[in-house]
Design a protein around this motif. Structure first.
Motif, short mmCIF file in Angstrom:
data_model
loop_
_atom_site.label_atom_id
_atom_site.label_comp_id
_atom_site.label_asym_id
_atom_site.label_seq_id
_atom_site.Cartn_x
_atom_site.Cartn_y
_atom_site.Cartn_z
N ILE A 164 0.85 -1.18 0.00
CA ILE A 164 0.00 0.00 0.00
C ILE A 164 0.89 1.24 0.00
CG2 ILE A 164 -1.80 1.28 1.22
CD1 ILE A 164 -2.75 -1.40 2.38
N LYS A 165 1.00 1.86 -1.16
CA LYS A 165 1.78 3.09 -1.29
C LYS A 165 0.86 4.29 -1.07
CE LYS A 165 5.31 1.45 -4.53
NZ LYS A 165 6.01 1.73 -5.81
N ARG A 166 1.38 5.30 -0.40
CA ARG A 166 0.61 6.52 -0.16
C ARG A 166 1.47 7.71 -0.61
NH1 ARG A 166 -1.75 6.09 5.84
NH2 ARG A 166 0.46 5.90 6.37
N PRO A 167 1.46 8.01 -1.90
CA PRO A 167 2.36 9.02 -2.45
C PRO A 167 2.20 10.40 -1.82
CG PRO A 167 1.28 7.77 -4.20
CD PRO A 167 0.62 7.38 -2.92
N GLY A 168 1.02 10.71 -1.35
CA GLY A 168 0.80 12.03 -0.78
C GLY A 168 1.36 12.21 0.61
N GLU A 169 1.80 11.12 1.23
CA GLU A 169 2.33 11.19 2.58
C GLU A 169 3.83 11.46 2.56
OE1 GLU A 169 0.71 11.11 5.36
OE2 GLU A 169 -1.28 10.47 4.71
N LYS A 170 4.33 11.93 3.69
CA LYS A 170 5.74 12.25 3.80
C LYS A 170 6.52 11.11 4.47
CE LYS A 170 5.04 17.26 4.16
NZ LYS A 170 5.27 18.47 5.00
N SER A 171 7.78 11.02 4.12
CA SER A 171 8.74 10.16 4.81
C SER A 171 8.22 8.74 4.98
CB SER A 171 9.12 10.77 6.16
OG SER A 171 10.19 10.08 6.75
#
Length: 290
Positions: A177-184
């Motif tokens: 589960i990738k969350r591109p909008g999240e940081k670090s």
């Protein structure tokens, strides 16, 4: 309770170094991994076949969530392979999981356990509880040459899990589960991570497991699974060594949609929610005489 919900800059640097060592040499940090391997008792699954669902928990989560999760999978009627790792279980818990394995008709349940010593390496045992499944993963892939789906234990299956995974599986090495909008470190959610027995997938599992084992010995004060997954995936992607694709949120649904594969209660607020409590009661009520 973990006091600070983040790593210090020094610890982040040390985590990055641990991942870099694993990337440079596939034998690096093997001694740390072997310490964990020697602490594990029981039997991992063997033989090639369908995906192996993998989760881990301590005694509290075993009674509160693991039994419900297994029962929910059993109730769906589809064949599944499930491996459960128990962290410092009591004799009562070990007897119960053995009895449960004998009672399940659809779930081929195997289990391992440890004596709790490795959980003392991080500052908080919960750091170990959350990450130990990623150390079991390379052992199980090696033994089965099958896909391993690492899951949170505080879930309820809503649809047959392996069937749903096989429908979307193609030529990827890992699915997460990738969350591109999240940081670090929040760029990846560790609740559902599938590793296929490709050459790259097995290399990823080994590197991740060895890096996490090495980081345990650094006495981290915050969770290490997410950040180590992120760093390892990004390093392997940058070198063109792995194909990592998106895992549908339906495999770790925190919002409890009706058509999801797994409802995952990520926080105690969700665990105590009316929807999750009602679903737990329905699952366990159906097994009240077993």
């Amino acid at each position: 309770m973990i006091e600070k919900k983040r790593h210090s800059l020094l610890m982040r640097w040390r985590i990055d170094r641990a991942v870099a060592r694993s990337m440079r040499d596939d034998a690096a940090q093997g001694r740390h991994f072997d310490v964990v391997r020697r602490s594990i008792h029981g039997t991992v699954p063997s033989g090639k076949g369908g995906p192996v669902l993998l989760a881990a928990c301590n005694e509290l989560y075993y009674w509160e969530f693991a039994r419900t999760f297994l029962r929910s999978i059993e109730a769906l009627g589809a064949p599944e392979r499930f491996h459960l790792h128990l962290c410092e279980p009591s004799e009562k818990a070990l007897a119960d999981v053995e009895a449960m394995a004998s009672s399940l008709a659809n779930v081929d349940l195997t289990w391992t356990w440890d004596d709790g010593k490795t959980a003392l390496q991080p500052a908080y045992p919960t750091i170990y509880y959350a990450a130990v499944r990623f150390l079991l993963a390379p052992m199980i892939i090696e033994a089965t040459r099958s896909t391993v789906l690492c899951l949170d234990i505080d879930g309820i299956a809503r649809r047959p899990i392996s069937q749903a995974l096989e429908v979307i599986s193609k030529d990827e090495d890992i699915r997460l589960i990738k969350r591109p909008g999240e940081k670090s470190v929040r760029r990846v959610l560790a609740s559902a991570l599938a590793i296929r027995p490709t050459e790259a997938g097995m290399r990823f599992a080994g590197r991740l497991g060895r890096a996490i084992a090495a980081i345990f010995s650094m006495r981290p004060r915050y969770h290490v699974d997410q950040i180590t997954i992120v760093r390892t995936v990004e390093a392997m992607e940058a070198r063109g060594e792995i194909t990592a694709v998106q895992m549908p949120l339906a495999f770790a649904d925190h919002e409890f949609a009706e058509d999801s594969v797994i409802w995952t209660a990520k926080s105690w607020q969700r665990k105590n929610s009316e929807a999750f409590t009602r679903a737990k009661g329905a699952v366990n009520g159906a097994f009240q005489n077993s």
